[in-house]
Design a protein around this motif. Structure first.
Motif, PDB file in Angstrom:
ATOM      1  N   TRP A 287     -14.186  -6.123  28.614  1.00 42.57           N
ATOM      2  CA  TRP A 287     -12.804  -6.556  28.461  1.00 42.57           C
ATOM      3  C   TRP A 287     -11.902  -5.861  29.475  1.00 42.57           C
ATOM      4  O   TRP A 287     -12.259  -4.834  30.052  1.00 42.57           O
ATOM      5  CB  TRP A 287     -12.314  -6.357  27.026  1.00 42.57           C
ATOM      6  CG  TRP A 287     -12.252  -4.951  26.541  1.00 42.57           C
ATOM      7  CD1 TRP A 287     -11.166  -4.136  26.530  1.00 42.57           C
ATOM      8  CD2 TRP A 287     -13.325  -4.169  25.959  1.00 42.57           C
ATOM      9  NE1 TRP A 287     -11.489  -2.914  25.989  1.00 42.57           N
ATOM     10  CE2 TRP A 287     -12.800  -2.898  25.641  1.00 42.57           C
ATOM     11  CE3 TRP A 287     -14.668  -4.427  25.685  1.00 42.57           C
ATOM     12  CZ2 TRP A 287     -13.569  -1.889  25.051  1.00 42.57           C
ATOM     13  CZ3 TRP A 287     -15.446  -3.423  25.117  1.00 42.57           C
ATOM     14  CH2 TRP A 287     -14.892  -2.172  24.803  1.00 42.57           C
TER      15      TRP A 287
ATOM     16  N   ASN B 102     -18.825  -2.170  26.021  1.00 43.62           N
ATOM     17  CA  ASN B 102     -19.568  -1.719  24.852  1.00 43.62           C
ATOM     18  C   ASN B 102     -20.890  -2.464  24.800  1.00 43.62           C
ATOM     19  O   ASN B 102     -20.916  -3.691  24.800  1.00 43.62           O
ATOM     20  CB  ASN B 102     -18.726  -2.013  23.591  1.00 43.62           C
ATOM     21  CG  ASN B 102     -19.410  -1.548  22.322  1.00 43.62           C
ATOM     22  OD1 ASN B 102     -20.341  -0.737  22.339  1.00 43.62           O
ATOM     23  ND2 ASN B 102     -18.954  -2.083  21.192  1.00 43.62           N
TER      24      ASN B 102
ATOM     25  N   SER C 130     -23.970  -2.731  22.437  1.00 42.51           N
ATOM     26  CA  SER C 130     -24.376  -2.361  21.096  1.00 42.51           C
ATOM     27  C   SER C 130     -25.102  -3.531  20.443  1.00 42.51           C
ATOM     28  O   SER C 130     -24.674  -4.679  20.581  1.00 42.51           O
ATOM     29  CB  SER C 130     -23.127  -1.994  20.291  1.00 42.51           C
ATOM     30  OG  SER C 130     -23.451  -1.740  18.960  1.00 42.51           O
ATOM     31  N   ASP C 131     -26.200  -3.254  19.756  1.00 39.42           N
ATOM     32  CA  ASP C 131     -26.981  -4.308  19.096  1.00 39.42           C
ATOM     33  C   ASP C 131     -27.321  -5.449  20.060  1.00 39.42           C
ATOM     34  O   ASP C 131     -27.304  -6.627  19.662  1.00 39.42           O
ATOM     35  CB  ASP C 131     -26.225  -4.885  17.882  1.00 39.42           C
ATOM     36  CG  ASP C 131     -26.049  -3.845  16.788  1.00 39.42           C
ATOM     37  OD1 ASP C 131     -26.885  -2.917  16.706  1.00 39.42           O
ATOM     38  OD2 ASP C 131     -25.072  -3.947  16.032  1.00 39.42           O
TER      39      ASP C 131
HETATM   40  C1  LIG Z   1     -19.207  -1.718  19.915  1.00 35.46           C
HETATM   41  O1  LIG Z   1     -19.805  -2.790  19.232  1.00 35.46           O
HETATM   42  C2  LIG Z   1     -20.209  -2.477  17.913  1.00 35.46           C
HETATM   43  C3  LIG Z   1     -20.958  -3.668  17.357  1.00 35.46           C
HETATM   44  O2  LIG Z   1     -20.194  -4.821  17.412  1.00 35.46           O
HETATM   45  C4  LIG Z   1     -18.995  -2.108  17.084  1.00 35.46           C
HETATM   46  O3  LIG Z   1     -19.401  -1.730  15.796  1.00 35.46           O
HETATM   47  C5  LIG Z   1     -18.280  -0.965  17.754  1.00 35.46           C
HETATM   48  O4  LIG Z   1     -17.078  -0.688  17.051  1.00 35.46           O
HETATM   49  C6  LIG Z   1     -17.948  -1.279  19.188  1.00 35.46           C
HETATM   50  N1  LIG Z   1     -17.353  -0.162  19.848  1.00 35.46           N
HETATM   51  C7  LIG Z   1     -16.289  -0.286  20.631  1.00 35.46           C
HETATM   52  C8  LIG Z   1     -15.851   0.978  21.315  1.00 35.46           C
HETATM   53  O5  LIG Z   1     -15.700  -1.334  20.792  1.00 35.46           O
END
Ligand SMILES: *[C@@H]1O[C@H](CO)[C@@H](O)[C@H](O)[C@H]1NC(C)=O
Ligand SMILES: *[C@@H]1O[C@H](CO)[C@@H](O)[C@H](O)[C@H]1NC(C)=O
Length: 191
Positions: free
Chosen positions: A67, A58, A60-61
């Motif tokens: 993992w 993932n 994001s930000d």
């Molecule tokens: C990816 O990371 C974001 C920010 O931490 C989170 O909101 C989101 O749920 C995550 N997505 C997954 C698939 O883990």
């Protein structure tokens, strides 16, 4: 003999910065280095071969989470290795043959070790920290900094196909089911 000697003056530094602002004064490990351009094209993702990347990675930000689960498949069908989700930074440094790793920093029970041996730093679970690695190819020397502080110096393991990787890999067979690491501000420098 090896072409890589031609590049023997190259120094590479990987900085994974976890802090917004440097807490460190003049003695930052990156001082004197030039940052190299690094884009997502330089990031090659390896993950259990039978599972979509989105189920093990993932981004994001600005945070890359990687993992695996203990019984995941290896990164390719033909491999007998333990499961991994890893970023391989494609940045051609040397053209030499594939070789063993020259450095691994592993976390066991929250402590960072050189492979499974020397203790490098302690108490690193569930927090951000900054890791800098300087590989002085000319001197055959590797220096590791945690949060700007020099923690470990070791000889490298000779010329090879040098690149950086980060992520999760090589949990012992009967470790916990879930293994994750998070990375941000991955940077590459040279001198
Ligand atoms: C990816 O990371 C974001 C920010 O931490 C989170 O909101 C989101 O749920 C995550 N997505 C997954 C698939 O883990
Ligand atoms: C892992 O656990 C299983 C089941 O308890 C056991 O049979 C096996 O020998 C263990 N493997 C290692 C490497 O400890």
């Amino acid at each position: 003999m090896k072409a890589s000697y031609c590049y023997s003056l190259l120094l590479i530094l990987l900085a994974v910065s976890a802090k917004e602002h440097s807490l460190f004064g003049a003695a930052d490990p990156t001082d004197g280095f030039t940052q190299l351009p690094l884009t997502d094209d330089n990031f090659d993702l390896q993950k259990p071969y039978n599972i979509p990347l989105s189920q093990r990675y993932n981004y994001s930000d600005g945070i890359r989470s990687l993992w695996v689960y203990n019984n995941d498949k290896p990164f390719k069908h033909s491999s007998g290795t333990r499961p991994r989700t890893e970023i391989r930074i494609k940045f051609q440094i040397h053209g030499a043959a594939e070789g063993a790793t020259t450095l691994q920093l592993r976390i066991y029970d929250g402590n960072m070790r050189y492979y499974k041996y020397n203790l490098v730093a302690t108490d690193l679970y569930d927090k951000w920290f900054r890791v800098n690695v300087i590989h002085d190819v000319n001197e055959g020397k590797i220096t590791v900094f945690i949060d700007g502080e020099q923690k470990f110096v070791v000889k490298d393991q000779g010329p090879g196909d040098l690149y950086f990787k980060c992520g999760v890999y090589a949990a012992p067979e009967n470790s916990s089911n879930f293994m994750e690491s998070r990375w941000r501000d991955i940077k590459l420098f040279k001198k």
